[in-house]
Motif scaffolding. Structure first.
Motif, mmCIF file in Angstrom:
data_model
loop_
_atom_site.group_PDB
_atom_site.id
_atom_site.type_symbol
_atom_site.label_atom_id
_atom_site.label_comp_id
_atom_site.label_asym_id
_atom_site.label_seq_id
_atom_site.Cartn_x
_atom_site.Cartn_y
_atom_site.Cartn_z
ATOM 1 N N ILE A 136 -17.252 -56.117 29.246
ATOM 2 C CA ILE A 136 -17.701 -54.728 29.285
ATOM 3 C C ILE A 136 -16.801 -53.924 28.351
ATOM 4 O O ILE A 136 -15.576 -53.933 28.483
ATOM 5 C CB ILE A 136 -17.631 -54.164 30.715
ATOM 6 N N ILE A 137 -17.413 -53.225 27.429
ATOM 7 C CA ILE A 137 -16.682 -52.411 26.455
ATOM 8 C C ILE A 137 -17.167 -50.979 26.584
ATOM 9 O O ILE A 137 -18.370 -50.708 26.613
ATOM 10 C CB ILE A 137 -16.903 -52.924 25.022
ATOM 11 N N GLY A 138 -16.242 -50.058 26.680
ATOM 12 C CA GLY A 138 -16.620 -48.658 26.816
ATOM 13 C C GLY A 138 -15.486 -47.752 26.425
ATOM 14 O O GLY A 138 -14.446 -48.186 25.948
ATOM 15 N N SER A 139 -15.706 -46.456 26.667
ATOM 16 C CA SER A 139 -14.651 -45.500 26.322
ATOM 17 C C SER A 139 -14.474 -44.450 27.437
ATOM 18 O O SER A 139 -14.751 -43.272 27.209
ATOM 19 C CB SER A 139 -14.978 -44.821 24.992
ATOM 20 N N PRO A 140 -14.022 -44.865 28.623
ATOM 21 C CA PRO A 140 -13.685 -46.255 28.961
ATOM 22 C C PRO A 140 -14.835 -46.947 29.682
ATOM 23 O O PRO A 140 -15.826 -46.307 30.048
ATOM 24 C CB PRO A 140 -12.500 -46.070 29.910
ATOM 25 N N ALA A 141 -14.665 -48.258 29.915
ATOM 26 C CA ALA A 141 -15.588 -49.016 30.743
ATOM 27 C C ALA A 141 -15.106 -48.962 32.185
ATOM 28 O O ALA A 141 -13.926 -48.784 32.459
ATOM 29 C CB ALA A 141 -15.658 -50.463 30.264
ATOM 30 N N SER A 142 -16.035 -49.137 33.124
ATOM 31 C CA SER A 142 -15.679 -49.039 34.536
ATOM 32 C C SER A 142 -16.457 -50.072 35.340
ATOM 33 O O SER A 142 -17.646 -50.294 35.086
ATOM 34 C CB SER A 142 -15.976 -47.627 35.066
ATOM 35 N N VAL A 143 -15.767 -50.710 36.290
ATOM 36 C CA VAL A 143 -16.391 -51.675 37.197
ATOM 37 C C VAL A 143 -16.012 -51.286 38.618
ATOM 38 O O VAL A 143 -14.834 -51.056 38.910
ATOM 39 C CB VAL A 143 -15.924 -53.119 36.904
ATOM 40 N N ALA A 144 -17.010 -51.194 39.507
ATOM 41 C CA ALA A 144 -16.772 -50.848 40.907
ATOM 42 C C ALA A 144 -17.214 -52.005 41.783
ATOM 43 O O ALA A 144 -18.313 -52.536 41.615
ATOM 44 C CB ALA A 144 -17.515 -49.577 41.278
ATOM 45 N N ASN A 189 -14.903 -50.713 47.508
ATOM 46 C CA ASN A 189 -14.088 -49.507 47.408
ATOM 47 C C ASN A 189 -12.961 -49.638 46.395
ATOM 48 O O ASN A 189 -11.952 -48.957 46.477
ATOM 49 C CB ASN A 189 -13.509 -49.140 48.779
ATOM 50 N N ILE A 190 -13.118 -50.528 45.389
ATOM 51 C CA ILE A 190 -12.152 -50.677 44.299
ATOM 52 C C ILE A 190 -12.859 -50.347 42.993
ATOM 53 O O ILE A 190 -13.918 -50.909 42.690
ATOM 54 C CB ILE A 190 -11.576 -52.103 44.233
ATOM 55 N N THR A 191 -12.272 -49.445 42.212
ATOM 56 C CA THR A 191 -12.825 -49.068 40.912
ATOM 57 C C THR A 191 -11.806 -49.378 39.831
ATOM 58 O O THR A 191 -10.642 -48.965 39.932
ATOM 59 C CB THR A 191 -13.189 -47.577 40.873
ATOM 60 N N THR A 192 -12.230 -50.133 38.795
ATOM 61 C CA THR A 192 -11.365 -50.520 37.687
ATOM 62 C C THR A 192 -11.877 -49.877 36.410
ATOM 63 O O THR A 192 -13.079 -49.944 36.117
ATOM 64 C CB THR A 192 -11.330 -52.049 37.528
ATOM 65 N N THR A 193 -10.964 -49.271 35.647
ATOM 66 C CA THR A 193 -11.334 -48.559 34.432
ATOM 67 C C THR A 193 -10.437 -48.998 33.287
ATOM 68 O O THR A 193 -9.215 -49.057 33.451
ATOM 69 C CB THR A 193 -11.216 -47.035 34.628
ATOM 70 N N ALA A 194 -11.023 -49.323 32.131
ATOM 71 C CA ALA A 194 -10.269 -49.725 30.939
ATOM 72 C C ALA A 194 -11.212 -49.718 29.745
ATOM 73 O O ALA A 194 -12.431 -49.576 29.896
ATOM 74 C CB ALA A 194 -9.646 -51.104 31.118
ATOM 75 N N ALA A 195 -10.650 -49.907 28.552
ATOM 76 C CA ALA A 195 -11.482 -49.959 27.347
ATOM 77 C C ALA A 195 -12.266 -51.257 27.271
ATOM 78 O O ALA A 195 -13.412 -51.275 26.803
ATOM 79 C CB ALA A 195 -10.609 -49.786 26.105
ATOM 80 N N ASN A 196 -11.683 -52.371 27.720
ATOM 81 C CA ASN A 196 -12.347 -53.676 27.695
ATOM 82 C C ASN A 196 -12.074 -54.386 29.019
ATOM 83 O O ASN A 196 -10.915 -54.550 29.414
ATOM 84 C CB ASN A 196 -11.822 -54.550 26.552
ATOM 85 N N ILE A 197 -13.122 -54.799 29.700
ATOM 86 C CA ILE A 197 -13.002 -55.505 30.975
ATOM 87 C C ILE A 197 -13.722 -56.842 30.841
ATOM 88 O O ILE A 197 -14.886 -56.901 30.409
ATOM 89 C CB ILE A 197 -13.617 -54.694 32.129
ATOM 90 N N HIS A 198 -13.056 -57.925 31.185
ATOM 91 C CA HIS A 198 -13.623 -59.265 31.077
ATOM 92 C C HIS A 198 -13.690 -59.890 32.474
ATOM 93 O O HIS A 198 -12.746 -59.772 33.265
ATOM 94 C CB HIS A 198 -12.765 -60.150 30.174
ATOM 95 N N MET A 199 -14.800 -60.585 32.752
ATOM 96 C CA MET A 199 -14.960 -61.218 34.052
ATOM 97 C C MET A 199 -15.638 -62.569 33.904
ATOM 98 O O MET A 199 -16.619 -62.707 33.165
ATOM 99 C CB MET A 199 -15.779 -60.334 35.000
ATOM 100 N N GLU A 204 -4.144 -51.382 28.413
ATOM 101 C CA GLU A 204 -3.932 -50.441 29.514
ATOM 102 C C GLU A 204 -5.198 -50.245 30.330
ATOM 103 O O GLU A 204 -6.316 -50.499 29.867
ATOM 104 C CB GLU A 204 -3.433 -49.098 28.968
ATOM 105 N N GLY A 205 -5.002 -49.804 31.570
ATOM 106 C CA GLY A 205 -6.134 -49.556 32.447
ATOM 107 C C GLY A 205 -5.687 -48.892 33.734
ATOM 108 O O GLY A 205 -4.512 -48.564 33.928
ATOM 109 N N GLN A 206 -6.651 -48.724 34.624
ATOM 110 C CA GLN A 206 -6.392 -48.068 35.903
ATOM 111 C C GLN A 206 -7.258 -48.699 36.985
ATOM 112 O O GLN A 206 -8.415 -49.052 36.730
ATOM 113 C CB GLN A 206 -6.673 -46.568 35.804
ATOM 114 N N MET A 207 -6.693 -48.842 38.184
ATOM 115 C CA MET A 207 -7.427 -49.360 39.331
ATOM 116 C C MET A 207 -7.184 -48.438 40.520
ATOM 117 O O MET A 207 -6.039 -48.077 40.805
ATOM 118 C CB MET A 207 -7.003 -50.790 39.670
ATOM 119 N N ALA A 208 -8.260 -48.025 41.188
ATOM 120 C CA ALA A 208 -8.168 -47.112 42.328
ATOM 121 C C ALA A 208 -8.715 -47.787 43.578
ATOM 122 O O ALA A 208 -9.768 -48.438 43.527
ATOM 123 C CB ALA A 208 -8.928 -45.821 42.041
ATOM 124 N N PHE A 209 -7.999 -47.640 44.687
ATOM 125 C CA PHE A 209 -8.408 -48.187 45.984
ATOM 126 C C PHE A 209 -8.825 -47.016 46.878
ATOM 127 O O PHE A 209 -8.006 -46.158 47.223
ATOM 128 C CB PHE A 209 -7.256 -48.955 46.628
#
Length: 358
Positions: free
Chosen positions: A8-16, A19-29, A41-46
């Motif tokens: 997932i590529i975005g500005s930023p990309a986000s995956v939920a 109740n966990i949300t992950t945000t970054a420029a590039n997310i791989h799964m 860099e990125g951010q994860m919220a619980f």
């Protein structure tokens, strides 16, 4: 068709996920390896788990429940600069990691904290399967830990009134035994230190404190405009917190200073020309326990229990014993000896270059 690899590529990309949300420029799964990773860099919220719907007939339901849930603040937010690796149960964050959270006490106090380190790990109680789709367990935090050096600062409030500010410096910090999303235990390795400035409710004793260690009484007399006390403790081996972190224990070669201050940013320094002042106290022992006994009526309450060759010293007095305890609200200092030695107390002479009088 199932998706086995996802970028997932975005500005930023986000995956939920729940109740966990992950945000970054590039997310791989990778679903086959059950692995989510982020380079950079990125951010994860619980977030708190969704509230249970009431039983009975539902007369109206918002078509987009996320509109309501977005207004709920997260329990913890993590950010990092280098990399995230998450296998569905354990997540590791590296480089300039910051974590923000809130600890709620039973007496309505709230401790807002910020922790900073280079490597952080979060473990969930049950593993998420990225390929499972629906029916996943709600993520619950089991353990949060920093590897290596970590610095923490925080602020305690009661009904939006500031009650204390804290700072920690230690190694290998771990929060564990979460109950209702609140950690019940804390462990960290030394060497390290803790400092706090706390709102002081003062002594509940009707009489003035004119005993051998008139700490609280002297505070109220000579610092009537100050309602703040400062405490700094340094330790060599470990720090352990329990009981929703209302009790904190320091072990091995513990030194501490305690006394009144005039503002939230002031610190006491025993090396200063004026020392700790007329009401400051210095303490040395092998183990020190700090107990926060505050409640909804009186806010902060503080008890200190020092054991193992404990020594207490103020400007005018010195005492030692196997165990020394001090209850702030009662202005009560108790010295205890044992079979190896008696508890002793001295009044210092006026001249500092002579031995104290027994």
């Amino acid at each position: 068709l199932p998706i086995w690899e996802l970028n997932i590529i975005g500005s930023p990309a986000s995956v939920a996920a729940k109740n966990i949300t992950t945000t970054a420029a590039n997310i791989h799964m990778s679903q086959t390896e059950n692995h989510l990773w982020i380079d950079g860099e990125g951010q994860m919220a619980f977030y708190p788990p969704p509230r249970a719907k009431p039983r009975g007939e539902i007369l109206y339901e918002n078509e987009d429940p996320s509109v309501i849930e977005q207004s709920i603040p997260p329990d913890m937010v993590l950010s990092w600069n280098r990399r995230l690796d998450f296998d569905g149960q354990r997540a590791q964050f590296s480089k300039d990691v910051q974590a923000r959270g809130k600890i709620r006490q039973e007496n309505r106090e709230e401790f807002d904290w910020l922790a900073m380190g280079n490597v952080m790990e979060v473990a969930l109680r049950r593993k998420l399967q990225f390929a499972a789709g629906s029916g996943q367990p709600t993520p619950e935090i089991d353990r949060v830990g920093f590897v290596g050096s970590v610095f923490i600062e925080g602020r305690t409030t009661l009904d939006q009134r500031q009650m204390s500010v804290e700072q920690f410096q230690l190694r290998n910090l771990t929060f564990s035994e979460f109950r209702e999303r609140q950690p019940q235990r804390l462990h960290g390795d030394g060497p390290g230190w803790l400092s706090t400035v706390r709102y002081d409710e003062g002594s509940n004793s009707a009489a003035d404190s004119d005993g051998p260690f008139p700490i609280a009484g002297a505070v109220s007399k000579s610092n009537s405009g100050s309602r703040l006390v400062y405490l700094r403790a340094e330790f060599a081996r470990a720090i352990d917190g329990r009981g929703n972190l209302r009790q904190v224990d320091f072990t091995d070669r513990v030194t501490a200073i305690f006394g009144p201050v005039q503002n939230w940013n002031e610190e006491l320094d025993p090396r200063a020309p004026q020392g700790l002042g007329p009401t400051g106290v210095q303490l040395k022992c092998q183990q020190l326990s700090l107990l926060d006994t505050g409640n909804q009526r009186n806010g902060n309450g503080l008890e200190l229990i020092a054991s193992g060759n404990a020594e207490v010293e103020s400007r005018d007095y010195r005492a030692r014993g196997q165990r020394v305890s001090y209850v702030r609200t009662k202005d009560l200092l108790v010295l205890e000896g044992d079979s190896r030695g008696q508890a002793e107390i001295w009044k210092k002479p006026l001249r500092s270059n002579t031995l104290p009088d027994a």
